[in-house]
Write an enzyme that holds these catalytic residues in place. Structure first.
Site, PDB file in Angstrom:
ATOM      1  N   GLY A  12       0.826  -1.215   0.000  1.00  0.00           N
ATOM      2  CA  GLY A  12       0.000   0.000   0.000  1.00  0.00           C
ATOM      3  C   GLY A  12       0.859   1.263   0.000  1.00  0.00           C
ATOM      4  O   GLY A  12       2.090   1.195  -0.084  1.00  0.00           O
ATOM      5  N   PHE A  13       0.189   2.383   0.125  1.00  0.00           N
ATOM      6  CA  PHE A  13       0.866   3.683   0.112  1.00  0.00           C
ATOM      7  C   PHE A  13       1.903   3.766   1.251  1.00  0.00           C
ATOM      8  O   PHE A  13       3.119   3.859   0.997  1.00  0.00           O
ATOM      9  CB  PHE A  13      -0.213   4.774   0.201  1.00  0.00           C
ATOM     10  CG  PHE A  13       0.258   6.120   0.644  1.00  0.00           C
ATOM     11  CD1 PHE A  13       1.353   6.734   0.053  1.00  0.00           C
ATOM     12  CD2 PHE A  13      -0.425   6.804   1.654  1.00  0.00           C
ATOM     13  CE1 PHE A  13       1.775   7.994   0.471  1.00  0.00           C
ATOM     14  CE2 PHE A  13      -0.015   8.055   2.075  1.00  0.00           C
ATOM     15  CZ  PHE A  13       1.090   8.648   1.495  1.00  0.00           C
ATOM     16  N   ASP A  33       0.555  -8.739   1.573  1.00  0.00           N
ATOM     17  CA  ASP A  33      -0.576  -7.924   1.075  1.00  0.00           C
ATOM     18  C   ASP A  33      -1.547  -8.793   0.277  1.00  0.00           C
ATOM     19  O   ASP A  33      -1.139  -9.770  -0.361  1.00  0.00           O
ATOM     20  CB  ASP A  33      -0.045  -6.807   0.157  1.00  0.00           C
ATOM     21  CG  ASP A  33      -0.918  -5.572   0.200  1.00  0.00           C
ATOM     22  OD1 ASP A  33      -0.466  -4.542   0.738  1.00  0.00           O
ATOM     23  OD2 ASP A  33      -2.061  -5.633  -0.292  1.00  0.00           O
ATOM     24  N   ASP A  58      -3.846 -12.783   2.961  1.00  0.00           N
ATOM     25  CA  ASP A  58      -4.893 -11.957   3.574  1.00  0.00           C
ATOM     26  C   ASP A  58      -4.756 -12.059   5.092  1.00  0.00           C
ATOM     27  O   ASP A  58      -4.747 -13.176   5.630  1.00  0.00           O
ATOM     28  CB  ASP A  58      -6.255 -12.507   3.096  1.00  0.00           C
ATOM     29  CG  ASP A  58      -7.370 -11.540   3.392  1.00  0.00           C
ATOM     30  OD1 ASP A  58      -7.517 -11.166   4.577  1.00  0.00           O
ATOM     31  OD2 ASP A  58      -8.070 -11.145   2.444  1.00  0.00           O
ATOM     32  N   VAL A  59      -4.680 -10.913   5.768  1.00  0.00           N
ATOM     33  CA  VAL A  59      -4.438 -10.962   7.231  1.00  0.00           C
ATOM     34  C   VAL A  59      -5.605 -11.535   8.027  1.00  0.00           C
ATOM     35  O   VAL A  59      -5.460 -11.802   9.217  1.00  0.00           O
ATOM     36  CB  VAL A  59      -4.085  -9.576   7.849  1.00  0.00           C
ATOM     37  CG1 VAL A  59      -2.687  -9.154   7.510  1.00  0.00           C
ATOM     38  CG2 VAL A  59      -5.123  -8.534   7.527  1.00  0.00           C
ATOM     39  N   LYS A  91     -13.466  -7.106   9.558  1.00  0.00           N
ATOM     40  CA  LYS A  91     -12.752  -8.383   9.720  1.00  0.00           C
ATOM     41  C   LYS A  91     -11.242  -8.153   9.590  1.00  0.00           C
ATOM     42  O   LYS A  91     -10.442  -8.744  10.311  1.00  0.00           O
ATOM     43  CB  LYS A  91     -13.173  -9.373   8.634  1.00  0.00           C
ATOM     44  CG  LYS A  91     -14.426 -10.135   8.939  1.00  0.00           C
ATOM     45  CD  LYS A  91     -14.598 -11.208   7.867  1.00  0.00           C
ATOM     46  CE  LYS A  91     -15.834 -12.030   8.091  1.00  0.00           C
ATOM     47  NZ  LYS A  91     -16.110 -12.918   6.951  1.00  0.00           N
ATOM     48  N   THR A  92     -10.861  -7.334   8.615  1.00  0.00           N
ATOM     49  CA  THR A  92      -9.431  -7.065   8.409  1.00  0.00           C
ATOM     50  C   THR A  92      -8.814  -6.457   9.660  1.00  0.00           C
ATOM     51  O   THR A  92      -7.749  -6.874  10.111  1.00  0.00           O
ATOM     52  CB  THR A  92      -9.233  -6.152   7.185  1.00  0.00           C
ATOM     53  OG1 THR A  92      -9.646  -6.870   6.029  1.00  0.00           O
ATOM     54  CG2 THR A  92      -7.785  -5.719   7.015  1.00  0.00           C
ATOM     55  N   TYR A 145     -14.718   0.978   9.808  1.00  0.00           N
ATOM     56  CA  TYR A 145     -13.303   1.351   9.917  1.00  0.00           C
ATOM     57  C   TYR A 145     -12.999   1.819  11.345  1.00  0.00           C
ATOM     58  O   TYR A 145     -12.095   1.286  12.000  1.00  0.00           O
ATOM     59  CB  TYR A 145     -13.012   2.458   8.905  1.00  0.00           C
ATOM     60  CG  TYR A 145     -11.581   2.929   8.843  1.00  0.00           C
ATOM     61  CD1 TYR A 145     -10.596   2.150   8.232  1.00  0.00           C
ATOM     62  CD2 TYR A 145     -11.209   4.174   9.354  1.00  0.00           C
ATOM     63  CE1 TYR A 145      -9.280   2.593   8.150  1.00  0.00           C
ATOM     64  CE2 TYR A 145      -9.900   4.625   9.270  1.00  0.00           C
ATOM     65  CZ  TYR A 145      -8.931   3.839   8.668  1.00  0.00           C
ATOM     66  OH  TYR A 145      -7.642   4.288   8.583  1.00  0.00           O
ATOM     67  N   GLN A 162      -2.345  -8.951  29.214  1.00  0.00           N
ATOM     68  CA  GLN A 162      -2.563 -10.357  29.591  1.00  0.00           C
ATOM     69  C   GLN A 162      -1.347 -11.240  29.317  1.00  0.00           C
ATOM     70  O   GLN A 162      -1.059 -12.157  30.062  1.00  0.00           O
ATOM     71  CB  GLN A 162      -3.754 -10.873  28.795  1.00  0.00           C
ATOM     72  CG  GLN A 162      -4.640 -11.840  29.540  1.00  0.00           C
ATOM     73  CD  GLN A 162      -5.865 -12.174  28.702  1.00  0.00           C
ATOM     74  OE1 GLN A 162      -6.539 -11.276  28.193  1.00  0.00           O
ATOM     75  NE2 GLN A 162      -6.133 -13.447  28.527  1.00  0.00           N
TER      76      GLN A 162
HETATM   77  P1  NAD Z   1      -3.540   1.722   1.496  1.00  0.00           P
HETATM   78  O1  NAD Z   1      -4.953   1.392   1.162  1.00  0.00           O
HETATM   79  O2  NAD Z   1      -2.683   2.322   0.456  1.00  0.00           O
HETATM   80  O3  NAD Z   1      -2.784   0.465   2.095  1.00  0.00           O
HETATM   81  C1  NAD Z   1      -3.406  -0.577   2.775  1.00  0.00           C
HETATM   82  C2  NAD Z   1      -2.803  -1.875   2.292  1.00  0.00           C
HETATM   83  O4  NAD Z   1      -3.391  -2.974   2.994  1.00  0.00           O
HETATM   84  C3  NAD Z   1      -3.079  -2.135   0.801  1.00  0.00           C
HETATM   85  O5  NAD Z   1      -1.892  -2.525   0.156  1.00  0.00           O
HETATM   86  C4  NAD Z   1      -4.116  -3.251   0.801  1.00  0.00           C
HETATM   87  O6  NAD Z   1      -4.087  -4.043  -0.360  1.00  0.00           O
HETATM   88  C5  NAD Z   1      -3.726  -4.002   2.061  1.00  0.00           C
HETATM   89  N1  NAD Z   1      -4.835  -4.786   2.630  1.00  0.00           N
HETATM   90  C6  NAD Z   1      -6.112  -4.399   2.825  1.00  0.00           C
HETATM   91  N2  NAD Z   1      -6.822  -5.410   3.378  1.00  0.00           N
HETATM   92  C7  NAD Z   1      -5.967  -6.451   3.525  1.00  0.00           C
HETATM   93  C8  NAD Z   1      -6.089  -7.768   4.029  1.00  0.00           C
HETATM   94  N3  NAD Z   1      -7.270  -8.228   4.480  1.00  0.00           N
HETATM   95  N4  NAD Z   1      -4.991  -8.582   4.014  1.00  0.00           N
HETATM   96  C9  NAD Z   1      -3.804  -8.142   3.533  1.00  0.00           C
HETATM   97  N5  NAD Z   1      -3.622  -6.899   3.048  1.00  0.00           N
HETATM   98  C10 NAD Z   1      -4.692  -6.054   3.052  1.00  0.00           C
HETATM   99  O7  NAD Z   1      -3.626   2.709   2.768  1.00  0.00           O
HETATM  100  P2  NAD Z   1      -2.457   3.451   3.559  1.00  0.00           P
HETATM  101  O8  NAD Z   1      -2.741   4.895   3.513  1.00  0.00           O
HETATM  102  O9  NAD Z   1      -1.139   2.955   3.152  1.00  0.00           O
HETATM  103  O10 NAD Z   1      -2.765   2.964   5.046  1.00  0.00           O
HETATM  104  C11 NAD Z   1      -1.991   1.997   5.702  1.00  0.00           C
HETATM  105  C12 NAD Z   1      -2.482   1.847   7.138  1.00  0.00           C
HETATM  106  O11 NAD Z   1      -2.378   3.087   7.826  1.00  0.00           O
HETATM  107  C13 NAD Z   1      -3.931   1.407   7.246  1.00  0.00           C
HETATM  108  O12 NAD Z   1      -4.057   0.494   8.306  1.00  0.00           O
HETATM  109  C14 NAD Z   1      -4.657   2.690   7.572  1.00  0.00           C
HETATM  110  O13 NAD Z   1      -5.827   2.455   8.315  1.00  0.00           O
HETATM  111  C15 NAD Z   1      -3.624   3.440   8.393  1.00  0.00           C
HETATM  112  N6  NAD Z   1      -3.840   4.888   8.318  1.00  0.00           N
HETATM  113  C16 NAD Z   1      -3.492   5.596   7.202  1.00  0.00           C
HETATM  114  C17 NAD Z   1      -3.745   6.963   7.160  1.00  0.00           C
HETATM  115  C18 NAD Z   1      -3.373   7.808   5.969  1.00  0.00           C
HETATM  116  O14 NAD Z   1      -3.679   8.993   5.964  1.00  0.00           O
HETATM  117  N7  NAD Z   1      -2.684   7.314   4.965  1.00  0.00           N
HETATM  118  C19 NAD Z   1      -4.343   7.607   8.255  1.00  0.00           C
HETATM  119  C20 NAD Z   1      -4.702   6.835   9.349  1.00  0.00           C
HETATM  120  C21 NAD Z   1      -4.429   5.481   9.398  1.00  0.00           C
END
Ligand code: NAD
Ligand code: UDP
Length: 313
Positions: A12-13, A33, A58-59, A91-92, A145, A162
């Protein structure tokens, strides 16, 4: 010393930037991922590292690997994507946390949770401190979320209390930068792409709602400092840039920096969209000597350059 590190959501990002930073520091990294919102392309430039592995997984299903640290980032972050399949989103967060905490317990790894400012919901306390419990609608469109991330924090805390597991919880505020998905619907990527393509800039509501935008490099630096903090620190830590802007100010800035002729158009504000958001980062400052160093203008310029190249391709 080199560590073996698992990064869930690694394609992801944020995950791709984190993998890059950890590899550059000489660690062995596994990016895991399911490619729901992430892309293999985000990791292509890292594939030459011999210490790098990419795993499709998948996590919500258990995973096993001998590692020293786990960064749990897997979860769609954009409202458009996390609302696409709300059951999968929760679920994720919940099963992903249980599986990663279980793994951490088994192999004695430190586990880091990418939590969110969304745990504060539409906040009545401003700026938000870690002590604030939040104002979240448990049955609204953002609940899958917000409540998933809140439950994950509870799980992390319980595993720590725990089972003595070493945990870290980062409450991340809106972060932007290169490798955001062009179509993922978040405000910074939407506005930049619209401005570069000369399309209308879509402001939801009156545009007077506020957000604080952190550039990705600053955030990743905060992640590493928090994970490497030498003592047990199970409490949540806000990570974000305290600069606060209205969405309209952001639109104007992007129009200005791109020299775009795009017009601003208004549509309705999504239900439960928080009206204000700004982190109090005193805890991160004190604990980690961390604070953002890249202001909005500088960060936007680098993000605009990234999208410009992407659109040209
Ligand atoms: P993103 O959507 O680019 O990255 C999330 C990644 O998780 C993706 O590559 C996606 O394919 C993967 N993913 C989703 N569900 C999955 C699963 N069930 N099993 C395996 N992989 C899975 O988003 P991001 O901005 O990179 O965010 C990353 C984390 O940071 C997330 O947990 C998000 O909640 C948290 N976050 C991000 C921001 C932000 O502004 N970017 C702010 C708050 C929290
Ligand atoms: N937003 C907007 N236009 C867009 C996308 C988002 O006005 O094209 C607004 C959205 O309503 C919210 C803010 O920008 O008030 C930030 O939205 P984003 O989806 O980036 O993240 P959020 O902080 O809401 O999770």
């Amino acid at each position: 010393m080199s560590k073996r590190i698992l990064v869930t959501g690694g394609a992801g990002f944020l995950g791709s930037h984190l993998c890059e930073r950890l590899l550059k520091e000489g660690n062995e990294v596994i990016a895991l991922d399911n490619y729901f919102t992430g892309h293999k392309e985000n990791l292509y430039h890292l594939l030459d590292y011999k210490a790098f592995e990419v795993v499709r997984h998948d996590v919500t299903m258990p995973y096993f690997a001998e590692v020293d640290e786990i960064y749990n980032l897997a979860c769609p972050a954009s409202p458009v994507h996390y609302q696409y399949n709300p059951i999968k989103t929760i679920k994720t967060s919940v099963m992903g946390a249980i599986n990663m905490l279980g793994l951490g317990k088994r192999v004695k790894a430190k586990v880091f949770q990418a939590s969110t400012s969304e745990v504060y919901g539409d906040p009545h306390v401003h700026p938000q401190t870690e002590e604030y419990w939040g104002n979240v609608n448990p049955i609204g469109p953002r609940a899958c979320y917000d409540e998933g991330k809140r439950s994950a924090e509870t799980l992390f805390t319980s595993y720590h209390e725990q089972n003595g597991l070493e945990i870290r919880i980062a409450r991340i505020f809106n972060t932007y930068g290169p490798r955001m998905d062009m179509n993922d619907g978040r405000v910074v990527s939407n506005f930049i792409v619209q401005a570069l393509k000369g399309e209308d800039i879509t402001v939801y509501g009156k545009g007077n709602q506020t957000r604080s935008f952190c550039y990705v490099d600053d955030l990743i630096d905060g992640f590493i400092r928090l994970m490497n903090y030498p003592e047990n620190y199970p409490l949540p830590v806000n990570l974000g840039n305290p600069g606060e802007f209205t969405i309209l100010e952001l639109a104007d800035k992007i129009i200005d920096l791109t020299g775009s002729k795009s017009k601003i158009v208004y549509s309705s504000l999504p239900q439960d969209d928080p009206m204000q958001r700004k982190p109090n980062i005193d805890r991160a400052r004190k604990l980690l000597s961390w604070e953002p160093t890249i202001d909005l203008e500088r960060g936007l310029i680098s993000t605009i350059n990234y999208f410009e190249n992407k659109i040209k391709k």
